[in-house]
Design a protein around this motif. Structure first.
Motif, PDB file in Angstrom:
ATOM      1  N   ILE A   1       0.861  -1.182   0.000  1.00  0.00           N
ATOM      2  CA  ILE A   1       0.000   0.000   0.000  1.00  0.00           C
ATOM      3  C   ILE A   1       0.895   1.229   0.000  1.00  0.00           C
ATOM      4  O   ILE A   1       1.803   1.332   0.830  1.00  0.00           O
ATOM      5  N   MET A   2       0.666   2.128  -0.947  1.00  0.00           N
ATOM      6  CA  MET A   2       1.380   3.409  -0.996  1.00  0.00           C
ATOM      7  C   MET A   2       0.421   4.516  -0.601  1.00  0.00           C
ATOM      8  O   MET A   2      -0.728   4.549  -1.065  1.00  0.00           O
ATOM      9  N   VAL A   3       0.885   5.441   0.219  1.00  0.00           N
ATOM     10  CA  VAL A   3       0.110   6.638   0.565  1.00  0.00           C
ATOM     11  C   VAL A   3       0.973   7.846   0.223  1.00  0.00           C
ATOM     12  O   VAL A   3       2.086   7.992   0.734  1.00  0.00           O
ATOM     13  N   TRP A   4       0.445   8.706  -0.672  1.00  0.00           N
ATOM     14  CA  TRP A   4       1.173   9.892  -1.099  1.00  0.00           C
ATOM     15  C   TRP A   4       0.544  11.157  -0.516  1.00  0.00           C
ATOM     16  O   TRP A   4      -0.686  11.230  -0.343  1.00  0.00           O
ATOM     17  N   SER A   5       1.360  12.153  -0.267  1.00  0.00           N
ATOM     18  CA  SER A   5       0.872  13.480   0.080  1.00  0.00           C
ATOM     19  C   SER A   5       0.407  14.170  -1.200  1.00  0.00           C
ATOM     20  O   SER A   5       1.119  14.163  -2.217  1.00  0.00           O
TER      21      SER A   5
END
Length: 356
Positions: free
Chosen positions: A40-44
């Motif tokens: 899982i990637m979470v970007w700003s």
């Protein structure tokens, strides 16, 4: 303007695989994507940098949803687990062995953030207390795969739709059954509440969109896409006076939601092929086309407002920011992109410039 969201480099024989889930934070600060290799990637959204990278599912990540305050992320996986992630400190809060080894196809948060629900290929729908992770209730009344879960705007009810053509409405307080929506003869792909929570619209591969009482289950109207048709996405306008849907005829249709009178139609052609998604307020529709272009239409002005080029393969997932200022897209080309949408004023006055 568009931004390609950065992906950390892989090492050795590591393989990230395709994108299998996408979500945009309700408060607009993050975009999350799930991948086939359990990542899982979470970007700003401010600087497009990776904020968090999580890897704990035992297989592909199949569903994602942010909490209403944007501080947590819930993921469902093909390993049957539901995991709650902390987006402030980073890391896992808890993992729930929710659905044995069945893929968790749907996760949804209640608008007040106190509950979330999950559903899987075992036809079970489970209601969880968000803070403690305790199971409040479970049901297996569906006879097919659960396609979607949606909470009412007032937190009083939630609806689950299924592949066998039925939908059930439940109480969030007692988890008791309220009513059934019976009439579809195929997979129910889409469902949406009116803003007052009193009505529901559903769309199915039986070629119909139907409007129901969310309190009693009575069917108010049926709109047909024709023999062998399919309704892919449907929603109400913010004031509830209109409903919009798009289906296999590749035409966005707007009806009076009380009289079933057709008010307007937009022929989209091959621009509607994959990932049809309405914005939360029902104003905008985004879809991926056969040429890998993302197109956005405005239901108020009845216009195509912008096209986005950049992806080089099928666009499978789309998600609007809650304020309709940005759109996230994910493609089989392995990329996640953030697009800046034209402002409402520019759209109305014809001053927007398409982003190519």
């Amino acid at each position: 303007m568009s931004f390609i969201l950065h992906m950390p480099a892989l090492t050795g024989t590591e393989r990230r695989g395709g994108i299998s889930a996408l979500a945009y934070s309700p408060v607009g600060k993050d975009i999350a994507a799930g991948f086939e290799n359990n990542t899982i990637m979470v970007w700003s959204t401010m600087n497009q940098a990776v904020r968090h990278q999580f890897q704990d599912h035992g297989g592909a990540v199949s569903s994602l949803v942010f909490s209403p305050d944007g501080n947590k992320l819930v993921s469902g996986g093909r390993d049957g687990r539901v995991i709650i992630w902390d987006l402030i400190a980073g890391g896992m809060i808890r993992a729930l062995h929710a659905h044995a080894k069945n893929t968790v196809d749907c996760v949804a948060y209640s608008p007040d953030g106190k509950l979330f629900a999950s559903a899987a290929g075992d036809s079970a729908v489970k209601l969880w207390e968000a803070e403690s992770g305790n199971l409040r209730a479970s049901t297996e009344e569906h006879n097919g795969i659960v396609m979607s879960i949606l909470f009412s705007p007032d937190n009083e009810r939630f609806v689950s739709t299924s592949a066998e053509g039925t939908a059930h409405v439940w109480s969030t307080h007692t988890a008791s059954h309220i009513c059934d929506l019976q009439g579809h003869e195929g997979v129910i792909y889409t469902a949406a509440y009116s803003s007052d929570g009193k009505r529901l619209i559903t769309g199915s591969d039986d070629g119909t969109a139907r409007v129901w009482s969310a309190l009693l289950g009575d069917e108010f109207m049926t709109l047909s896409e024709g023999d062998d048709g399919c309704v892919w996405a449907a929603t109400f306008s913010t004031d509830g006076r209109h409903l919009h849907y798009v289906g296999s005829e590749h035409i966005i249709k707007t009806y009076d939601s009380y009289t079933a009178v057709l008010l307007h139609s937009i022929d989209c052609g091959d621009k509607v092929a994959m990932g049809m998604t309405f914005s939360a307020d029902g104003r905008l529709l985004a879809a991926g086309g056969e040429d890998h272009v993302v197109t956005v239409w405005d239901m108020v002005t009845k216009r195509e407002v912008v096209q986005y080029n950049g992806h080089t393969d099928t666009v499978n997932y789309l998600a609007f920011s809650h304020d309709n200022k940005h759109l996230a897209s994910a493609s089989d080309d392995g990329s996640v992109r953030k697009w800046e949408l034209p402002s409402s004023d520019d759209n109305r006055n014809g001053r927007w410039t398409p982003t190519r």
